[in-house]
Scaffold this motif. Sequence first.
Motif, PDB file in Angstrom:
ATOM      1  N   VAL A 110       0.862  -1.183   0.000  1.00 17.83           N
ATOM      2  CA  VAL A 110       0.000   0.000   0.000  1.00 17.83           C
ATOM      3  C   VAL A 110       0.899   1.234   0.000  1.00 17.83           C
ATOM      4  N   PRO A 111       0.421   2.364  -0.507  1.00 19.69           N
ATOM      5  CA  PRO A 111       1.269   3.552  -0.610  1.00 19.69           C
ATOM      6  C   PRO A 111       1.781   4.080   0.726  1.00 19.69           C
ATOM      7  N   CYS A 112       1.082   3.788   1.817  1.00 20.33           N
ATOM      8  CA  CYS A 112       1.488   4.327   3.119  1.00 20.33           C
ATOM      9  C   CYS A 112       2.500   3.435   3.851  1.00 20.33           C
ATOM     10  N   ALA A 113       2.855   2.296   3.288  1.00 26.15           N
ATOM     11  CA  ALA A 113       3.835   1.409   3.943  1.00 26.15           C
ATOM     12  C   ALA A 113       5.122   1.418   3.138  1.00 26.15           C
ATOM     13  N   PRO A 114       6.264   1.320   3.771  1.00 26.82           N
ATOM     14  CA  PRO A 114       6.434   1.119   5.215  1.00 26.82           C
ATOM     15  C   PRO A 114       6.244   2.428   5.985  1.00 26.82           C
ATOM     16  N   CYS A 115       5.693   2.276   7.157  1.00 27.62           N
ATOM     17  CA  CYS A 115       5.457   3.439   8.018  1.00 27.62           C
ATOM     18  C   CYS A 115       5.968   3.211   9.435  1.00 27.62           C
ATOM     19  N   TYR A 116       6.658   2.097   9.651  1.00 31.45           N
ATOM     20  CA  TYR A 116       7.075   1.736  11.002  1.00 31.45           C
ATOM     21  C   TYR A 116       7.838   2.875  11.671  1.00 31.45           C
ATOM     22  N   ASP A 117       7.490   3.151  12.907  1.00 29.88           N
ATOM     23  CA  ASP A 117       8.146   4.148  13.743  1.00 29.88           C
ATOM     24  C   ASP A 117       8.028   5.558  13.177  1.00 29.88           C
ATOM     25  N   THR A 118       6.920   5.844  12.514  1.00 32.93           N
ATOM     26  CA  THR A 118       6.663   7.184  11.989  1.00 32.93           C
ATOM     27  C   THR A 118       5.357   7.696  12.590  1.00 32.93           C
ATOM     28  N   PRO A 119       5.119   9.005  12.502  1.00 29.70           N
ATOM     29  CA  PRO A 119       3.826   9.527  12.974  1.00 29.70           C
ATOM     30  C   PRO A 119       2.648   8.892  12.237  1.00 29.70           C
ATOM     31  N   LEU A 120       2.839   8.541  10.960  1.00 31.52           N
ATOM     32  CA  LEU A 120       1.769   7.908  10.201  1.00 31.52           C
ATOM     33  C   LEU A 120       1.337   6.590  10.844  1.00 31.52           C
ATOM     34  N   MET A 121       2.315   5.784  11.297  1.00 33.09           N
ATOM     35  CA  MET A 121       1.980   4.506  11.937  1.00 33.09           C
ATOM     36  C   MET A 121       1.205   4.744  13.233  1.00 33.09           C
ATOM     37  N   LYS A 122       1.633   5.735  13.987  1.00 35.11           N
ATOM     38  CA  LYS A 122       0.969   6.017  15.263  1.00 35.11           C
ATOM     39  C   LYS A 122      -0.481   6.473  15.069  1.00 35.11           C
ATOM     40  N   SER A 123      -0.776   7.050  13.919  1.00 31.21           N
ATOM     41  CA  SER A 123      -2.142   7.525  13.672  1.00 31.21           C
ATOM     42  C   SER A 123      -2.971   6.536  12.852  1.00 31.21           C
ATOM     43  N   CYS A 124      -2.367   5.441  12.419  1.00 34.83           N
ATOM     44  CA  CYS A 124      -3.067   4.467  11.584  1.00 34.83           C
ATOM     45  C   CYS A 124      -4.186   3.794  12.382  1.00 34.83           C
ATOM     46  N   ARG A 125      -5.379   3.773  11.827  1.00 36.03           N
ATOM     47  CA  ARG A 125      -6.517   3.138  12.495  1.00 36.03           C
ATOM     48  C   ARG A 125      -7.097   1.995  11.677  1.00 36.03           C
ATOM     49  N   GLN A 126      -6.655   1.850  10.433  1.00 36.45           N
ATOM     50  CA  GLN A 126      -7.257   0.845   9.577  1.00 36.45           C
ATOM     51  C   GLN A 126      -6.338  -0.329   9.281  1.00 36.45           C
ATOM     52  N   ASN A 127      -5.041  -0.142   9.353  1.00 36.97           N
ATOM     53  CA  ASN A 127      -4.071  -1.227   9.161  1.00 36.97           C
ATOM     54  C   ASN A 127      -4.286  -1.962   7.832  1.00 36.97           C
ATOM     55  N   VAL A 128      -4.480  -1.201   6.756  1.00 38.00           N
ATOM     56  CA  VAL A 128      -4.780  -1.797   5.452  1.00 38.00           C
ATOM     57  C   VAL A 128      -3.658  -2.684   4.931  1.00 38.00           C
ATOM     58  N   CYS A 129      -2.431  -2.423   5.341  1.00 37.12           N
ATOM     59  CA  CYS A 129      -1.314  -3.245   4.866  1.00 37.12           C
ATOM     60  C   CYS A 129      -1.433  -4.684   5.360  1.00 37.12           C
ATOM     61  N   MET A 130      -2.007  -4.886   6.536  1.00 39.19           N
ATOM     62  CA  MET A 130      -2.191  -6.222   7.075  1.00 39.19           C
ATOM     63  C   MET A 130      -3.559  -6.798   6.689  1.00 39.19           C
ATOM     64  N   GLU A 131      -4.589  -5.959   6.730  1.00 41.87           N
ATOM     65  CA  GLU A 131      -5.933  -6.425   6.385  1.00 41.87           C
ATOM     66  C   GLU A 131      -6.013  -6.930   4.952  1.00 41.87           C
ATOM     67  N   GLY A 132      -5.116  -6.447   4.095  1.00 39.43           N
ATOM     68  CA  GLY A 132      -5.138  -6.842   2.694  1.00 39.43           C
ATOM     69  C   GLY A 132      -4.555  -8.216   2.414  1.00 39.43           C
ATOM     70  N   ILE A 133      -4.055  -8.896   3.433  1.00 37.58           N
ATOM     71  CA  ILE A 133      -3.511 -10.249   3.264  1.00 37.58           C
ATOM     72  C   ILE A 133      -4.628 -11.234   3.604  1.00 37.58           C
ATOM     73  N   PRO A 134      -5.193 -11.903   2.613  1.00 37.93           N
ATOM     74  CA  PRO A 134      -6.318 -12.804   2.904  1.00 37.93           C
ATOM     75  C   PRO A 134      -5.858 -14.135   3.504  1.00 37.93           C
ATOM     76  N   PRO A 135      -6.648 -14.684   4.431  1.00 43.21           N
ATOM     77  CA  PRO A 135      -6.315 -15.994   4.997  1.00 43.21           C
ATOM     78  C   PRO A 135      -6.109 -17.067   3.920  1.00 43.21           C
ATOM     79  N   SER A 136      -6.823 -16.973   2.822  1.00 38.18           N
ATOM     80  CA  SER A 136      -6.671 -17.978   1.752  1.00 38.18           C
ATOM     81  C   SER A 136      -5.259 -17.965   1.173  1.00 38.18           C
TER      82      SER A 136
END
Length: 151
Positions: A110-136
């Motif tokens: 996703v365009p907002c990753a990587p964001c680790y240890d940035t203000p963007l990560m601290k404000s992230c509420r949707q976690n689309v980078c992880m939610e986009g990985i399907p269990p299948s």
Amino acid sequence: GWATQSFATLARALEADGVSVVVTGTSEDAVDVAAVTRGGEALDVAGRTSVRELGALIRKLDVYVSVDSGPAHLAAAVATPLVVLWGPAILEQVRPLSSRSPVTVLRHPVPCAPCYDTPLMKSCRQNVCMEGIPPSDVRVAVRACLAGART
């Protein structure tokens, strides 16, 4: 992290494939792990192992599924095939590496990753980078690791 419901869906799918599932975590993860194991046959060891015991347990597994975490690096270190779900961290800098076993990285760029240890990560509420990985997709990766282990 990855949603508890996604881990539960994966656990049920793997159990349907005849895979024995062990769910690890800390004592702080106990509520989430109980939700993952509820309704299935998975073994819950959250908060019941020391780091040394966790390493020994992971070493005995045919494959380990994890988010980017210390246990993921433990799996790589003890040569257990690993499927790691990747989100906000910088892959090239901190990915688990192993010269003795496969490490499969699953990610949803996703365009907002990587964001680790940035203000963007601290404000992230949707976690689309992880939610986009399907269990299948994780199930397919686990099955590929298991097929390799059984050849």
